[in-house]
Design an enzyme around this catalytic site. Structure first.
Site, mmCIF file in Angstrom:
data_model
loop_
_atom_site.group_PDB
_atom_site.id
_atom_site.type_symbol
_atom_site.label_atom_id
_atom_site.label_comp_id
_atom_site.label_asym_id
_atom_site.label_seq_id
_atom_site.Cartn_x
_atom_site.Cartn_y
_atom_site.Cartn_z
ATOM 1 N N ASP A 149 22.823 43.589 1.767
ATOM 2 C CA ASP A 149 23.231 42.777 0.615
ATOM 3 C C ASP A 149 22.031 42.170 -0.110
ATOM 4 O OD1 ASP A 149 25.809 43.338 1.285
ATOM 5 O OD2 ASP A 149 26.333 41.326 1.975
ATOM 6 N N GLY A 192 29.016 43.731 -0.213
ATOM 7 C CA GLY A 192 28.512 42.647 -1.049
ATOM 8 C C GLY A 192 29.487 41.494 -1.038
#
Length: 371
Positions: A149, A192
């Site tokens: 991420d 994410g």
């Protein structure tokens, strides 16, 4: 020799084995005027220090087996590791400081029984929060940033990100051929949770038409309008990329299952399917959802991640040799450095919507240089 323990926690990703390799090589042969260290590999992250028997340390090349959690690592064993994805040490999301089941005293006792001079933890915010808590209790720890991420504070890069972007690009390229052949719209769900770096950079690399990120709530009608307008212009298909943590205006994130993990996080997933159904209903266009999920974490590390893993592993060894523990290896302003662990916990590096994101077209901004 003094001993250093090393573990990997949280989700796996390409580059972890490279960090381990170069930490071992640098600890074995640190250079002139430095004392070498013996490296102990710890299986399954912090779980290993909770469940393992410190009196049982396996030799290099030995398999951990079901009961083994500690083994000596040497340069001969780790020599080819940097070419391999995942983590040869295994991983888990165990949190020894979980208030519902605090096992931090077991971890500290086992570190003492193992005779570890320092513990190197490779992971994201959750894994490194344990390292920070141990450092606050005078346990020497060093962190190495790892998360696809790329949302860790205190560093501009985290191991695994660039390889994951490559995977998204490659998979969307494959989807594009079937999308065009069947005149379909595909909604591709990426990882994410809080930050959209992966979706945005992967989407721009793959040439996605619409990219939706957690930092900016999207309007479902606007997304459907963009897709319909593209079809009317004569383009047979559209690719929409959406991060798992993205949500519509006034709505909530979509959860795959109820409950919380050991660090108090919900299990996200399914927003791509929800959006695909909304697009199909609104536009009448055939729309399918594809969840990339753990494919993004898989495979061998790309060239960039191999270099970053090498240098992060060496930096971690440098911090130990210089006695600068309680810190995380970092890459800032084009330079390798380190930051205090206690300064990165509870903070995230989110995408800069104003600078990077077009909130009308839902894509990367087309104004990069100041006008």
């Amino acid at each position: 020799m003094k001993k250093v323990g090393i573990l990997t926690g949280g989700g796996d990703c390409p580059g972890l084995n490279g960090v381990i390799k170069w930490l071992v090589k640098t600890c074995e042969d640190p250079g002139p005027n430095e004392v070498p260290y013996d490296v102990i590999g710890i299986r399954d992250g912090w779980k290993g220090l909770v469940r393992g028997d410190p009196d049982r340390i396996l030799p290099p090349f030995a398999d951990f087996g079901e009961e083994g959690y500690f083994k000596h690592l040497n340069s001969a064993e780790v020599r080819p590791w940097d070419r391999q994805g995942g983590t040869r040490l295994g991983t888990s999301r165990t949190n020894p400081f979980n208030p519902k089941n605090d096992r931090s005293d077991v971890v500290m006792r086992n570190i003492e029984r193992l005779g570890l001079h320092a513990v190197v933890a490779i992971g994201g915010e959750d894994t490194l929060s344990v390292a920070a808590n141990l450092a606050a209790r005078n346990i020497p720890t060093v962190g190495v940033p790892k998360t696809i991420d790329r949302d860790l504070a205190g560093t501009e890069y985290s191991i695994g990100f660039e390889t994951a972007v490559n995977v998204i690009t490659e998979e969307v390229d494959r989807l594009r051929t079937t999308a065009g052949s069947h005149s379909r719209t595909f909604v591709v769900e990426t990882m994410g949770r809080h930050a959209g770096h992966l979706a945005l950079q992967g989407g721009m690399s793959a040439g996605a038409y619409v990219i939706l990120i957690p930092e900016y709530d999207y309007d479902v009608e606007q997304v459907c309008s963009l897709v319909a307008r593209r079809r009317k212009s004569g383009v047979r298909y559209s690719i929409v990329i959406i991060a798992e943590g993205a949500k519509p205006s006034g709505g909530d994130v979509v959860q795959r299952t109820s409950g919380l993990d050991d660090f108090g996080h919900v299990n996200l997933g399914g927003v791509g399917e929800v959006l695909a159904q909304q697009i199909a209903k609104s536009t009448g266009l055939e729309t399918r959802a594809v969840v990339l999920s753990h494919l993004q974490r898989g495979g061998t590390p790309c060239a960039y991640d191999r270099r970053m893993a090498r240098n992060f592993g060496i930096c971690a060894a440098n911090l130990i040799h210089s006695g600068r523990t309680g810190r995380m290896v970092s890459f800032l302003d084009g330079k390798y450095t380190s930051v205090p662990l206690n300064e990165i916990i509870g903070k995230l590096t989110l995408g800069d919507v104003e600078r990077e994101y077009d909130t009308v077209l839902y894509n990367g901004k087309r104004t990069i240089l100041p006008l």
